[in-house]
Design an enzyme around this catalytic site. Structure first.
Site, PDB file in Angstrom:
ATOM      1  CE  LYS A 151       0.241  45.120  50.087  1.00 22.41           C
ATOM      2  NZ  LYS A 151      -0.148  45.078  48.684  1.00 22.41           N
ATOM      3  CG  ASP A 173       1.857  47.032  46.237  1.00 22.26           C
ATOM      4  OD1 ASP A 173       2.353  46.031  45.698  1.00 22.26           O
ATOM      5  OD2 ASP A 173       1.374  47.036  47.380  1.00 22.26           O
ATOM      6  CG  ASN A 224     -15.199  50.914  49.098  1.00 26.52           C
ATOM      7  OD1 ASN A 224     -14.764  49.831  48.713  1.00 26.52           O
ATOM      8  ND2 ASN A 224     -15.093  51.319  50.355  1.00 26.52           N
TER       9      ASN A 224
HETATM   10  P1  ATR Z   1      -6.601  45.953  50.850  1.00 27.00           P
HETATM   11  O1  ATR Z   1      -5.383  46.385  51.583  1.00 27.00           O
HETATM   12  O2  ATR Z   1      -6.426  44.693  50.062  1.00 27.00           O
HETATM   13  O3  ATR Z   1      -7.208  47.031  50.035  1.00 27.00           O
HETATM   14  P2  ATR Z   1      -8.731  46.437  52.709  1.00 27.00           P
HETATM   15  O4  ATR Z   1      -8.164  47.766  53.052  1.00 27.00           O
HETATM   16  O5  ATR Z   1      -9.296  45.584  53.791  1.00 27.00           O
HETATM   17  O6  ATR Z   1      -7.655  45.527  51.985  1.00 27.00           O
HETATM   18  O7  ATR Z   1      -9.843  46.690  51.564  1.00 27.00           O
HETATM   19  C1  ATR Z   1     -10.668  45.685  51.104  1.00 27.00           C
HETATM   20  C2  ATR Z   1     -11.594  46.251  50.028  1.00 27.00           C
HETATM   21  O8  ATR Z   1     -12.519  45.231  49.602  1.00 27.00           O
HETATM   22  C3  ATR Z   1     -12.452  47.415  50.488  1.00 27.00           C
HETATM   23  O9  ATR Z   1     -12.742  48.241  49.389  1.00 27.00           O
HETATM   24  C4  ATR Z   1     -13.698  46.691  50.987  1.00 27.00           C
HETATM   25  O10 ATR Z   1     -14.859  47.476  51.055  1.00 27.00           O
HETATM   26  P3  ATR Z   1     -15.157  48.346  52.407  1.00 27.00           P
HETATM   27  O11 ATR Z   1     -14.242  49.527  52.320  1.00 27.00           O
HETATM   28  O12 ATR Z   1     -16.570  48.690  52.316  1.00 27.00           O
HETATM   29  O13 ATR Z   1     -14.813  47.436  53.553  1.00 27.00           O
HETATM   30  C5  ATR Z   1     -13.850  45.656  49.900  1.00 27.00           C
HETATM   31  N1  ATR Z   1     -14.643  44.514  50.374  1.00 27.00           N
HETATM   32  C6  ATR Z   1     -14.226  43.514  51.185  1.00 27.00           C
HETATM   33  N2  ATR Z   1     -15.228  42.643  51.412  1.00 27.00           N
HETATM   34  C7  ATR Z   1     -16.300  43.116  50.738  1.00 27.00           C
HETATM   35  C8  ATR Z   1     -17.659  42.667  50.561  1.00 27.00           C
HETATM   36  N3  ATR Z   1     -18.102  41.542  51.147  1.00 27.00           N
HETATM   37  N4  ATR Z   1     -18.475  43.403  49.778  1.00 27.00           N
HETATM   38  C9  ATR Z   1     -18.045  44.534  49.185  1.00 27.00           C
HETATM   39  N5  ATR Z   1     -16.790  45.008  49.303  1.00 27.00           N
HETATM   40  C10 ATR Z   1     -15.938  44.311  50.072  1.00 27.00           C
END
Ligand code: ATR
Length: 302
Positions: free
Chosen positions: A71, A127, A177
């Site tokens: 996106k 969205d 986050n």
């Molecule tokens: P989207 O477009 O769905 O938001 P993204 O930009 O990759 O996808 O974001 C994923 C989110 O899930 C982020 O807030 C990520 O935290 P980080 O910014 O620290 O990466 C969070 N996330 C993904 N895996 C995680 C994990 N194992 N523990 C904690 N947060 C996680």
């Protein structure tokens, strides 16, 4: 309707994409509108996104939906951005448009196939409004104006949610986050754009009206909960919304329900963003009820 040489196509691109309920929902809507269109799903690696968008444009697709992780990338890959994509800073819907003899850009399907010469891609975001509709009208009937919201996640989905909630007039936003710097960046953006919204990093000491999960935690059964209950117990939350819709009840929602919170999953958000996309492509009101039924059947199997 059977596929013929006159059938038009639209699709969702994601990586992975096999979990998507969009084809079931959109094909039901398309059939109800009597359109000779088919909606497909393609697993497109982010490195190939530009090529895949160009391919759809060359093959005169009606439009595309984009899901994780495309996106934000797509912002730079479309020929034009609608106000919604500019405002929320992400593209989840692309409409391919054709130039008429008088120089106007119109949805591609409005012209006879033989008259389509020049095509451009326009990016939209459906969205952001879908989240507000889902939380405020459909599932939780929770007024967002003046609400206190704990938002989990500061990735692409989290950023759009934070900005849209601020625009809706929430009173306080608490951003949590794993990578704190990303939450801080969003917080400073909100302070600049929406001066009246209180925004802070970390779990609140007091109660909130809504906990919103915009992380990807919960998609896999083995995932930890995105909420640290030692820092914020569920009894401090009135309602919990999880943008995840598959599984239909994530670990977060299950725990929240057990603790007596009102809960809802992301199915309604998917419905509203998809209905708006279909309207953008077709110019007709989307058959919401039919699309919802198809979605529920796909996700819950009934
Ligand atoms: P989207 O477009 O769905 O938001 P993204 O930009 O990759 O996808 O974001 C994923 C989110 O899930 C982020 O807030 C990520 O935290 P980080 O910014 O620290 O990466 C969070 N996330 C993904 N895996 C995680 C994990 N194992 N523990 C904690 N947060 C996680």
């Amino acid at each position: 309707m059977p596929i013929t040489a006159a059938t038009w196509y639209c699709a969702v691109y994601g990586h992975p994409v096999h979990h998507s309920a969009s084809p079931a929902m959109q094909n039901a809507g398309i059939a109800d509108l009597g359109l000779d269109w088919k909606y497909l799903a393609f697993d497109v690696h982010p490195d190939d996104l530009r090529l895949a968008i160009a391919g759809a444009k060359a093959m005169k697709f009606i439009g595309l939906n984009l899901t994780v992780p495309h996106k934000l990338l797509a912002l730079e890959m479309v020929d034009a951005l609608d106000a919604t994509a500019k405002q929320w800073g992400a593209v989840n819907t692309i409409r391919f448009e054709a130039r008429t003899r008088s120089g106007e850009w119109v949805p591609l399907a409005q012209l006879p196939a033989g008259e389509i010469m020049q095509v451009r891609s326009q990016g939209f975001n459906t969205d952001a409004d879908a989240l507000v509709q889902a939380v405020q009208q459909e599932d939780l009937e929770l007024p967002l104006k003046g609400a206190r919201v704990l938002l989990l996640g500061a990735g692409g989905a989290g950023r759009v949610a934070a900005l849209r909630l601020a625009a809706e007039g929430v009173s306080e936003l608490f951003l949590v986050n794993r990578t704190v710097s990303k939450a801080e960046k969003i917080a400073s953006e909100i302070k600049q754009l929406f001066g009246t919204v209180g925004v802070s990093i970390g779990y609140p000491a007091d109660t909130v009206d809504l906990v919103l999960n915009a992380t990807s935690l919960g998609l896999q059964a083995s995932d930890a909960s995105p909420l640290d209950e030692t820092k914020f117990p569920f009894k401090k939350a009135r309602a919990v919304y999880d943008m995840i819709y598959r599984p239909a009840e994530s670990r977060l929602l299950k725990a929240a329900k057990t603790e007596g919170c009102r809960t809802a999953n992301g199915l309604s958000m998917l419905l509203y963003q998809g209905a708006k996309a279909l309207e953008i492509w077709s110019g007709k009101p989307a058959p919401l009820k039919i699309m919802r039924t198809a979605l529920v059947k796909n996700v819950y199997g009934k």
